[in-house]
Design an enzyme around this catalytic site. Structure first.
Site, PDB file in Angstrom:
ATOM      1  CG  ASP A 162       1.946  81.607  55.474  1.00 46.51           C
ATOM      2  OD1 ASP A 162       2.330  80.426  55.610  1.00 46.51           O
ATOM      3  OD2 ASP A 162       1.762  82.387  56.432  1.00 46.51           O
ATOM      4  CG  ASP A 227       3.745  79.325  62.377  1.00 48.12           C
ATOM      5  OD1 ASP A 227       4.267  78.964  61.300  1.00 48.12           O
ATOM      6  OD2 ASP A 227       2.759  80.066  62.441  1.00 48.12           O
TER       7      ASP A 227
HETATM    8  C1  GLA Z   1       1.680  81.243  59.171  1.00 43.22           C
HETATM    9  C2  GLA Z   1       3.168  81.459  59.064  1.00 43.22           C
HETATM   10  C3  GLA Z   1       3.610  82.457  60.109  1.00 43.22           C
HETATM   11  C4  GLA Z   1       2.863  83.759  59.942  1.00 43.22           C
HETATM   12  C5  GLA Z   1       1.374  83.514  59.994  1.00 43.22           C
HETATM   13  C6  GLA Z   1       0.567  84.746  59.614  1.00 43.22           C
HETATM   14  O1  GLA Z   1       1.315  80.598  60.357  1.00 43.22           O
HETATM   15  O2  GLA Z   1       3.857  80.254  59.196  1.00 43.22           O
HETATM   16  O3  GLA Z   1       5.011  82.676  60.019  1.00 43.22           O
HETATM   17  O4  GLA Z   1       3.228  84.344  58.716  1.00 43.22           O
HETATM   18  O5  GLA Z   1       0.987  82.471  59.095  1.00 43.22           O
HETATM   19  O6  GLA Z   1      -0.807  84.537  59.639  1.00 43.22           O
END
Ligand code: GLA
Length: 454
Positions: A162, A227
């Site tokens: 990430d 996301d």
């Molecule tokens: C980010 C990523 C998500 C997930 C969250 C976990 O937002 O984009 O896909 O992995 O972190 O905290």
């Protein structure tokens, strides 16, 4: 510059670029088709925060079991991926990562070993910075090599890294550190550690710094978007963004519009769910489901969508061998409330085509059309007069043949927020529907080594 010095300069430049490319190549031989699997985040979230139980050893083992018992493995799903919040808040005294004592009391290698006995692979999660997004566990910053060694020694098969707390403008260098650490770990351990093998590397920087323009030399897949949520508008937004980068996907390197929400939230609606899955297949997107695939939680409709082998074959198709950049990801050829998508299949010659008619935003069912020229715009050898078989990829039936040259129109109106998805097949590939062949019609005739069924 005279001719000779131009030549010398050109050779020097080429040598530099070639070696630079070499340094920058990922080349782990993995993800030759878009990875397929499950990830904990969309449904289970962090430490029980999803309201569906904790992400722990029992859950991951049960998901691995479900991959086999629900027929997911049989249609290509491979990776069971653990997302954020799997580790203790602090590293051990040697600086190493420690799996949560509460959730993974037997350590992560036990979980990886279990998955492998089931023929399933294990994915894990980290971050380029000192902490991950949930801020409950450490990220890889300053520990890239140590963590890569740990993950590879555990036998992990896939890692998502990430970008929370990442430094703006430094995506490439941050992810290259992780890539190099993974490569070194595998190279160093392979001769002596039986569980050590290359790892699929998933970059999750939400498309920042135009990830699609450089990430293919670093990882196997890269997020192109923020996301996804389980709402229709979110899915559409991620889809639109991801499709605009269609020119960058190729074998081993994939645009990633984020994990699927099929079966969750808005996508408990069958039409919306079917549309979401079809769109991901048309984009050659990684098919990583977020839904709980354990029995009895996986309902029959969601299961039939996730295991649609005809649609999955579209996602996993690799036309033209290695030379796939710009042609492997399908795209919109008609935009608006009624979208038409086309994806080249099989190759630049003897081409077949997947076509998706998507009622995106009409208020009523809509009939839709696409011209031969629009189909031809994705490449391949479609030409006036060629006869194609037509297979309905959701009804799993063969329809009337279609002759290229004019317009293809859907045989009936496509319902609101739903899709009509077909495959144009070459005549030799058109088989009679299986149901029409009676067992008594079959004659097995041995001929040398071959067995011919007539
Ligand atoms: C980010 C990523 C998500 C997930 C969250 C976990 O937002 O984009 O896909 O992995 O972190 O905290």
């Amino acid at each position: 510059m005279n001719k000779k010095s131009v030549f010398v300069f050109a050779v020097a430049l080429c040598t530099f670029l070639c070696s630079a490319t070499n340094i920058l190549a990922l080349n782990n031989g993995l993800a030759r088709t878009p990875p397929m699997g499950f990830n904990t985040w969309n449904y289970f979230n962090c430490q029980g925060g999803g309201g569906h139980g904790r992400v722990n050893e029992a859950l991951i083992k049960a998901i691995a079991d479900a991959f086999v018992s629900q027929g997911l493995t049989a249609v290509g799903y491979q990776y069971v991926n653990i997302d954020d919040c799997w580790a203790e808040a602090s590293r051990n005294t040697y600086g190493g990562m420690v799996a949560s004592h509460t959730d993974f009391p037997n350590g992560m290698k036990t979980v990886a070993d279990y998955c492998h006995t089931k023929g399933v692979k294990l994915g894990i999660y980290s971050d380029v910075a000192a902490q991950t997004c949930a801020k409950t566990m450490p990220g890889m910053s300053g520990h890239e090599n140590q963590d890569a060694d740990t993950f590879v020694a555990w036998g992990v098969d896939y890692i998502k890294v990430d970008w929370c707390q990442g430094t703006g403008g430094q995506s490439l260098s941050s992810y290259v550190k992780v890539r190099n650490a993974l490569t070194q770990a595998v190279t160093a351990m392979k001769p002596t550690v039986p569980t050590a093998h290359p790892v699929v590397f998933s970059l999750c920087n939400w498309g920042q710094d135009n990830a699609w323009t450089w990430a293919d030399s670093v990882g196997n897949l890269w997020r192109t978007t923020g996301d996804i949520t389980n709402q229709w508008g979110s899915m559409l937004g991620n889809m639109d963004q991801n499709q605009s980068h269609y020119a960058y996907s190729r074998i081993g390197s994939w645009n990633d519009p984020d994990m699927m929400e099929v079966g969750i939230g808005n996508f408990t609606n069958a039409a919306m769910s079917r549309s979401h899955f079809s769109l991901w297949c048309m984009m050659a997107a990684p098919l990583v489901t977020g839904t709980d695939v354990r029995s009895p939680n996986l309902d029959a409709t969601t299961k039939s969508i996730l295991t649609n082998a005809d649609a999955i074959a579209v996602d996993q198709d690799t036309p033209g061998g290695d030379n796939t950049m710009g042609i492997i990801q399908g795209r919109k050829v008609v935009t608006g409330n009624s979208e038409v998508w086309v994806k080249l299949l099989k190759g630049k010659t003897k081409s077949e085509y997947a076509m998706l008619f998507f009622n995106r935003a009409n208020t009523a069912a809509a009939s839709m059309s696409v011209t031969t020229t629009q189909i031809a715009s994705v490449g391949g050898d479609i030409a006036t007069g060629k006869v194609y078989g037509v297979r309905d990829l959701w009804a799993h039936t063969n329809l009337a043949n279609w002759t290229a040259g004019g317009t293809y129109t859907t045989p009936s109106a496509v319902p609101v927020n739903d899709v009509f998805m077909i495959r144009l097949t070459l005549p030799t590939d058109v088989l009679p529907p299986l149901a029409s062949v009676k067992v008594s019609d079959l004659r097995v005739q041995p001929e040398g080594e071959q067995v011919i069924v007539q």
